[in-house]
Structures are given as C-alpha cells and as structure tokens.
Design an enzyme around this catalytic site. Sequence first.
Site, mmCIF file in Angstrom:
data_model
loop_
_atom_site.group_PDB
_atom_site.id
_atom_site.type_symbol
_atom_site.label_atom_id
_atom_site.label_comp_id
_atom_site.label_asym_id
_atom_site.label_seq_id
_atom_site.Cartn_x
_atom_site.Cartn_y
_atom_site.Cartn_z
ATOM 1 N N PRO A 180 0.829 -1.191 0.040
ATOM 2 C CA PRO A 180 0.111 -0.078 0.039
ATOM 3 C C PRO A 180 0.841 1.237 0.018
ATOM 4 O O PRO A 180 1.849 1.368 0.742
ATOM 5 C CB PRO A 180 -0.524 0.072 1.146
ATOM 6 C CG PRO A 180 -0.114 -1.142 1.848
ATOM 7 C CD PRO A 180 0.696 -1.981 1.234
ATOM 8 N N ASN A 181 0.200 2.251 -0.724
ATOM 9 C CA ASN A 181 0.857 3.507 -0.798
ATOM 10 C C ASN A 181 2.180 3.774 -1.614
ATOM 11 O O ASN A 181 2.585 4.783 -1.922
ATOM 12 C CB ASN A 181 1.045 4.237 0.474
ATOM 13 C CG ASN A 181 -0.394 4.293 1.420
ATOM 14 O OD1 ASN A 181 -1.233 4.891 0.918
ATOM 15 N ND2 ASN A 181 -0.236 3.702 2.606
ATOM 16 N N ARG A 207 4.974 10.782 -2.677
ATOM 17 C CA ARG A 207 4.735 10.823 -1.160
ATOM 18 C C ARG A 207 6.039 10.989 -0.398
ATOM 19 O O ARG A 207 7.117 10.309 -0.591
ATOM 20 C CB ARG A 207 4.275 8.976 -1.049
ATOM 21 C CG ARG A 207 4.208 8.506 0.078
ATOM 22 C CD ARG A 207 4.202 7.022 0.272
ATOM 23 N NE ARG A 207 3.933 6.729 1.765
ATOM 24 C CZ ARG A 207 4.369 5.600 2.050
ATOM 25 N NH1 ARG A 207 4.768 4.539 1.125
ATOM 26 N NH2 ARG A 207 3.864 5.298 3.210
ATOM 27 N N TYR A 252 11.307 8.877 0.898
ATOM 28 C CA TYR A 252 11.062 7.653 -0.062
ATOM 29 C C TYR A 252 11.755 8.153 -1.386
ATOM 30 O O TYR A 252 11.682 7.472 -2.555
ATOM 31 C CB TYR A 252 9.576 7.424 -0.150
ATOM 32 C CG TYR A 252 8.910 6.859 1.094
ATOM 33 C CD1 TYR A 252 9.501 5.599 1.617
ATOM 34 C CD2 TYR A 252 7.831 7.479 1.832
ATOM 35 C CE1 TYR A 252 9.018 5.034 2.619
ATOM 36 C CE2 TYR A 252 7.203 6.801 2.844
ATOM 37 C CZ TYR A 252 7.852 5.688 3.542
ATOM 38 O OH TYR A 252 7.271 5.174 4.290
ATOM 39 N N ASN A 255 8.128 -5.809 -0.667
ATOM 40 C CA ASN A 255 7.814 -4.595 0.073
ATOM 41 C C ASN A 255 6.473 -4.464 0.347
ATOM 42 O O ASN A 255 5.529 -3.761 -0.452
ATOM 43 C CB ASN A 255 8.536 -3.186 -0.550
ATOM 44 C CG ASN A 255 8.408 -1.973 0.404
ATOM 45 O OD1 ASN A 255 7.795 -2.342 1.544
ATOM 46 N ND2 ASN A 255 9.155 -0.963 0.266
ATOM 47 N N ALA A 304 3.232 -0.842 4.995
ATOM 48 C CA ALA A 304 2.566 -0.697 6.221
ATOM 49 C C ALA A 304 1.802 -2.076 6.770
ATOM 50 O O ALA A 304 2.124 -2.654 7.808
ATOM 51 C CB ALA A 304 1.470 0.204 6.203
ATOM 52 N N GLU A 361 12.607 -9.732 1.686
ATOM 53 C CA GLU A 361 11.827 -8.390 2.081
ATOM 54 C C GLU A 361 12.897 -7.141 1.940
ATOM 55 O O GLU A 361 13.789 -7.055 2.245
ATOM 56 C CB GLU A 361 11.550 -8.542 3.683
ATOM 57 C CG GLU A 361 10.697 -7.477 4.553
ATOM 58 C CD GLU A 361 10.485 -7.766 5.704
ATOM 59 O OE1 GLU A 361 10.751 -8.873 6.210
ATOM 60 O OE2 GLU A 361 10.160 -6.763 6.318
ATOM 61 N N HIS A 379 12.515 -2.749 2.438
ATOM 62 C CA HIS A 379 12.115 -1.658 2.602
ATOM 63 C C HIS A 379 13.094 -0.366 2.105
ATOM 64 O O HIS A 379 14.120 -0.438 2.112
ATOM 65 C CB HIS A 379 11.906 -1.347 4.384
ATOM 66 C CG HIS A 379 10.925 -2.456 4.668
ATOM 67 N ND1 HIS A 379 9.638 -2.216 4.578
ATOM 68 C CD2 HIS A 379 11.126 -3.689 5.280
ATOM 69 C CE1 HIS A 379 9.051 -3.471 4.961
ATOM 70 N NE2 HIS A 379 9.915 -4.173 5.455
ATOM 71 N N ARG A 383 13.106 4.655 12.565
ATOM 72 C CA ARG A 383 11.698 5.197 12.533
ATOM 73 C C ARG A 383 10.954 4.622 13.847
ATOM 74 O O ARG A 383 11.465 4.264 14.683
ATOM 75 C CB ARG A 383 11.003 5.112 11.182
ATOM 76 C CG ARG A 383 11.872 5.516 10.031
ATOM 77 C CD ARG A 383 11.410 5.184 8.702
ATOM 78 N NE ARG A 383 10.007 5.941 8.536
ATOM 79 C CZ ARG A 383 9.035 5.832 7.592
ATOM 80 N NH1 ARG A 383 9.237 4.878 6.655
ATOM 81 N NH2 ARG A 383 7.988 6.680 7.576
HETATM 82 C C1 DQA Z 1 8.362 1.101 3.659
HETATM 83 C C2 DQA Z 1 8.293 1.081 5.458
HETATM 84 C C3 DQA Z 1 7.037 1.086 6.012
HETATM 85 O O1 DQA Z 1 7.180 1.281 7.301
HETATM 86 C C4 DQA Z 1 6.058 2.078 5.409
HETATM 87 O O2 DQA Z 1 4.814 1.867 6.239
HETATM 88 C C5 DQA Z 1 5.814 2.083 3.943
HETATM 89 C C6 DQA Z 1 7.110 1.919 3.249
HETATM 90 C C7 DQA Z 1 9.486 1.442 3.229
HETATM 91 O O3 DQA Z 1 9.635 0.824 2.011
HETATM 92 O O4 DQA Z 1 10.271 2.197 3.826
HETATM 93 O O5 DQA Z 1 4.697 2.308 3.449
HETATM 94 O O6 DQA Z 1 7.960 -0.359 3.499
#
Ligand code: DQA
Length: 138
Positions: free
Chosen positions: A10-11, A18, A23, A72, A75, A96, A98, A105
């Site tokens: 998501p997102n 964003r 990011y 990835n 959230a 995985e 990120h 964080r």
């Molecule tokens: C994320 C880190 C997550 O905590 C966050 O909710 C994201 C992006 C990252 O790529 O740094 O949406 O996965």
Amino acid sequence: MKKIIIINGPNLNLLGKREPTIYGSNSFEDFFNELKKKYPTVELEYFQSNIEGELINKLHEVGFDYDGIILNAAAYTHTSVGIGDAVKAIETPVVEVHISNIHAREEFRHVSYIAPNAKGVLFGFGLQGYELALKSFL
Ligand code: DQA
C-alpha cells in the site's frame, strides 16, 4: 531465464509524490524500467496493490514457480499475519525490502510479520534495495 517479481504494497504507487524526504522523488515505474534495461536476461515483473488480499492472492499465484519474490509489503509488513502466513506457505524464496531504514523510525515499524520467513531483509538503501535483492537471486 530467471523469473523474478517485485511486489509492492500500500501507498507505494505514490512513490515520487509521497513524503519525498523519506522515499525519494523517483516514481517506481521509472526505476523499474531502468532496472529491466539493466538486467535484460531476467524476466522481471512488477505488481502493486493497496489491498491486503490482492497481495496474498499474488503471492499464491507466483509462489510455486517463480525463482524469486522481492516484497515490500509497506505498512502491512507491520500488521499482516495473513501476508506473513502466505510467505510461509509458498515455496519461492522471498526477500523483504524497505526503502527507508525502518529501525530508525517509529517503534511500530520495527516489527515485521514477513522477516521470520524471508530469505533475507534489506532496508535503508532507498530504491537500490530492490536491485540488491534482485542480485541476491542471480
Ligand atoms: C516502507 C516502510 C513502512 O514502514 C511504510 O509503512 C511504508 C514503506 C519502506 O519501504 O520504507 O509504506 O515499507
């Protein structure tokens, strides 16, 4: 030819727009097209969804015949027992990723339901993390 898929949660469709200080300002599509050009001998696919069940369906769909999954879950990493169980259920190894350093964080980002069943975890390297994950499969 190795078959590898990048799955974003998501997102992450908003990358570039964003929170660019966290990011970055590149869109994922641009980055992905560059990556495909750089690794022409890999069959590289991309899937993104904001919906938990769609991510689980995609893991089931690819998880028995692809050579690698770069995930990835954004959230959902920190909340989804369902995605964690899907990673455990499939045969294809999952790395995985990120973009940000989740351990620098908020505390809720320090938990991952995916990591215990991942082949490895990469975080804090920006978009380069996806390339490092890809290299781990080659
Ligand atoms: C994320 C880190 C997550 O905590 C966050 O909710 C994201 C992006 C990252 O790529 O740094 O949406 O996965």
